[in-house]
Design a protein around this motif. Structure first.
Motif, PDB file in Angstrom:
ATOM      1  N   ALA A   1       0.837  -1.204   0.000  1.00  0.00           N
ATOM      2  CA  ALA A   1       0.000   0.000   0.000  1.00  0.00           C
ATOM      3  C   ALA A   1       0.876   1.261   0.000  1.00  0.00           C
ATOM      4  CB  ALA A   1      -0.941  -0.009   1.200  1.00  0.00           C
TER       5      ALA A   1
ATOM      6  N   PHE B   1      -0.131   5.271  -0.662  1.00  0.00           N
ATOM      7  CA  PHE B   1      -1.141   5.510   0.363  1.00  0.00           C
ATOM      8  C   PHE B   1      -0.444   5.937   1.647  1.00  0.00           C
ATOM      9  CE2 PHE B   1      -3.581   2.605  -2.401  1.00  0.00           C
ATOM     10  CZ  PHE B   1      -4.725   3.355  -2.561  1.00  0.00           C
TER      11      PHE B   1
ATOM     12  N   GLU C   1      -4.479   6.355   5.355  1.00  0.00           N
ATOM     13  CA  GLU C   1      -5.214   5.682   4.286  1.00  0.00           C
ATOM     14  C   GLU C   1      -5.034   4.166   4.388  1.00  0.00           C
ATOM     15  OE1 GLU C   1      -4.957   9.230   0.922  1.00  0.00           O
ATOM     16  OE2 GLU C   1      -3.280   7.846   1.173  1.00  0.00           O
TER      17      GLU C   1
ATOM     18  N   CYS D   1       2.095   2.114  -3.327  1.00  0.00           N
ATOM     19  CA  CYS D   1       1.047   2.770  -4.110  1.00  0.00           C
ATOM     20  C   CYS D   1       0.793   4.189  -3.606  1.00  0.00           C
ATOM     21  CB  CYS D   1      -0.254   1.961  -4.040  1.00  0.00           C
ATOM     22  SG  CYS D   1      -0.170   0.407  -4.942  1.00  0.00           S
TER      23      CYS D   1
ATOM     24  N   LYS E   1      -6.476   9.109  -4.588  1.00  0.00           N
ATOM     25  CA  LYS E   1      -5.014   8.937  -4.626  1.00  0.00           C
ATOM     26  C   LYS E   1      -4.505   9.134  -6.046  1.00  0.00           C
ATOM     27  CE  LYS E   1      -2.760   8.308  -1.850  1.00  0.00           C
ATOM     28  NZ  LYS E   1      -2.010   9.343  -1.098  1.00  0.00           N
TER      29      LYS E   1
ATOM     30  N   LEU F   1      -7.744   1.158   4.620  1.00  0.00           N
ATOM     31  CA  LEU F   1      -7.729  -0.042   3.771  1.00  0.00           C
ATOM     32  C   LEU F   1      -7.747  -1.306   4.617  1.00  0.00           C
ATOM     33  CD1 LEU F   1      -5.171   1.096   1.049  1.00  0.00           C
ATOM     34  CD2 LEU F   1      -7.638   0.748   0.746  1.00  0.00           C
TER      35      LEU F   1
ATOM     36  N   THR G   1      -9.010   5.209  -3.758  1.00  0.00           N
ATOM     37  CA  THR G   1      -8.008   4.989  -4.805  1.00  0.00           C
ATOM     38  C   THR G   1      -8.110   6.056  -5.886  1.00  0.00           C
ATOM     39  OG1 THR G   1      -8.072   2.625  -4.330  1.00  0.00           O
ATOM     40  CG2 THR G   1      -7.095   3.294  -6.431  1.00  0.00           C
ATOM     41  N   GLU G   2      -9.329   6.445  -6.248  1.00  0.00           N
ATOM     42  CA  GLU G   2      -9.517   7.521  -7.230  1.00  0.00           C
ATOM     43  C   GLU G   2      -8.918   8.824  -6.710  1.00  0.00           C
ATOM     44  OE1 GLU G   2     -10.380   9.644 -10.556  1.00  0.00           O
ATOM     45  OE2 GLU G   2     -10.610   7.483 -10.354  1.00  0.00           O
TER      46      GLU G   2
END
Length: 132
Positions: A56, A61, A65, A59, A90, A69, A87-88
């Motif tokens: 994560a 995050f 965040e 990615c 981010k 998750l 996710t959008e």
């Protein structure tokens, strides 16, 4: 009591011992079981959770965040819209940062071109010294 020591877990997870303690302190890891001597003993589920956290983070995050998750992980189907929205968001942040980095790249290329084309002074320092 079985399980891995904090040092072995840190090695297998590719993290520092301090990071493991910190993740437990802030609640990304549940309270880790202790042996009779009070030493932490990590189980395979803890190691899996640490790998999830690492993926994560790759990615981009944040720890908050990632906490979300991890909470969503228990109810994947119900949480799908929230995970997609997170996710959008981010992805939008990353697109903005990429645009900023593209602008920064262009500015640095411009300064470097000025420097290479100059025989005196330092156009890079002069360019940085000029107010916007």
């Amino acid at each position: 009591m079985s399980g891995l020591s904090i040092g072995e877990t840190a090695r297998q997870a590719g993290m520092s011992v301090d990071t493991l303690r910190y993740y437990e302190k802030i609640g990304l890891l549940p309270r880790i079981a202790r042996d009779t001597g009070g030493r932490r003993r990590y189980e395979s589920g803890d190691l899996s959770r640490l790998h999830f956290i690492q993926r994560a983070q790759r990615c981009d995050f944040s720890l908050n965040e990632i906490r979300q998750l991890l909470e969503f992980k228990g109810c994947r189907d119900a949480a799908r819209p929230e995970v997609a929205q997170l996710t959008e968001h981010k992805l939008q942040e990353i697109r903005h940062r990429m645009a900023d980095l593209d602008q920064l790249q262009q500015e640095l290329e411009r300064l470097l071109k000025l420097c290479r084309g100059s025989d005196h002074g330092c156009p890079i320092i002069d360019g940085l010294d000029t107010p916007d």
